[in-house]
Scaffold this active site. Sequence first.
Site, PDB file in Angstrom:
ATOM      1  N   SER A  78      -2.258 -21.478  14.431  1.00 40.85           N
ATOM      2  CA  SER A  78      -3.382 -20.574  14.224  1.00 40.85           C
ATOM      3  C   SER A  78      -3.762 -19.921  15.553  1.00 40.85           C
ATOM      4  O   SER A  78      -2.913 -19.288  16.178  1.00 40.85           O
ATOM      5  CB  SER A  78      -4.557 -21.319  13.580  1.00 40.85           C
ATOM      6  OG  SER A  78      -5.522 -20.411  13.096  1.00 40.85           O
TER       7      SER A  78
ATOM      8  N   GLU B  55       2.886 -15.731  10.123  1.00 44.74           N
ATOM      9  CA  GLU B  55       2.141 -16.206   8.958  1.00 44.74           C
ATOM     10  C   GLU B  55       0.696 -15.771   9.137  1.00 44.74           C
ATOM     11  O   GLU B  55       0.295 -15.359  10.218  1.00 44.74           O
ATOM     12  CB  GLU B  55       2.232 -17.722   8.822  1.00 44.74           C
ATOM     13  CG  GLU B  55       1.770 -18.517  10.052  1.00 44.74           C
ATOM     14  CD  GLU B  55       0.270 -18.692  10.165  1.00 44.74           C
ATOM     15  OE1 GLU B  55      -0.424 -18.663   9.129  1.00 44.74           O
ATOM     16  OE2 GLU B  55      -0.225 -18.856  11.292  1.00 44.74           O
TER      17      GLU B  55
ATOM     18  N   HIS C 181      -0.846 -21.860   7.252  1.00 40.86           N
ATOM     19  CA  HIS C 181      -2.036 -22.679   7.045  1.00 40.86           C
ATOM     20  C   HIS C 181      -1.879 -23.466   5.742  1.00 40.86           C
ATOM     21  O   HIS C 181      -2.608 -23.277   4.767  1.00 40.86           O
ATOM     22  CB  HIS C 181      -3.275 -21.792   7.013  1.00 40.86           C
ATOM     23  CG  HIS C 181      -3.658 -21.225   8.344  1.00 40.86           C
ATOM     24  ND1 HIS C 181      -2.859 -20.344   9.032  1.00 40.86           N
ATOM     25  CD2 HIS C 181      -4.765 -21.402   9.104  1.00 40.86           C
ATOM     26  CE1 HIS C 181      -3.457 -20.012  10.176  1.00 40.86           C
ATOM     27  NE2 HIS C 181      -4.620 -20.649  10.229  1.00 40.86           N
TER      28      HIS C 181
END
Length: 348
Positions: free
Chosen positions: A142, A248, A318
């Site tokens: 992230s 992503e 995630h």
Amino acid sequence: MSFNRRQFLSASLGSLAILSSIHSLASAQNSPIIKPRKLKAGSGVGLISPAGTTNITEHIDIVEDAVKALGLVPYLGSHLLDQYGYLAGKDQDRADDINQFFADPRIDILLPIRGGWGCARILPYLDYNLIKNNPKIVIGFSDLTTLLIALYTKSNLVTFHGPNAFTSWRKAQVNSFQKALFTEERISFKNQRDSDDDDRLMQVKNRIRTITPGTARGKLIGGNLSVLSAIIGSAYVPDFSGHILFIEDVGEDIYRIDRMITHLKVAGILNKLSGFIFGECTNCSPNGGYGSLTLEQVLDDHIKPLGIPAWTGAQIGHIEPILTFPMGVEVEMNANTGTINYLESGVI
């Protein structure tokens, strides 16, 4: 963590592009990569909060339990529980914890508690020569994408896309973490078959879609698209020539995914790649009903014309389990089968 990053991406990129670092960046990119040493029982874990605030002591207790269960020894950063608004303390203090752990001979791996937002703010305060001369494992996902790519770019350090500390640490995640960081085994990746599909004639979940068939070799790099897009044009991203990029995201409308991939395109990054992998886009949906493109259309528009092997649907993002991937080392990807095979280990 929050599933909406947009309020965090309005900061000016200009403050990141420090002109004095251009020469050192060029020098770094021409140097061999540096691999950290693998972990063993009793290795020291430096717990850091380089991004969002982590001010609940029970969370730290849970993380310490997980670290000890892995056979490792936790050490808490001096500013681990600091708070400055939504950040885990002042920028300099968060960077100091990282610098101090790299200088500390007891520490073998730096493990962030969580992501959120904030890693980009600390990049100018990191001691990249210290980091280069004291290579250690740094892992996360992230918002940690910024830190991982910056360390690879500025210090030639192999970094690891993988779990933050306050994640599930279930069996599949632990196995991946241990294989990548405790051994010099060359790892491989392929989507796992979901148990719901065990009694079906066909696979429904965790399917891949080939955008452009073929195989490619290159150094694997990537992470969260929103975070990566926000530092393009700065001194903290590498020359992507010959790299295989994986991306992503989470909680983004399709038009925003389109905009960020367009950013990579007009910045000249996509044309340099040898391969492309798109992972999961969790909670990403069209905004505007029939007025929206689909994610498939967006990827085909931007990626198919490149003519490089590419696929989408990788179990990266995630989601659980959060697998561990070395970044900056050579891999071979197969867009027909949706596989990544490492040609070398990420540790020594």
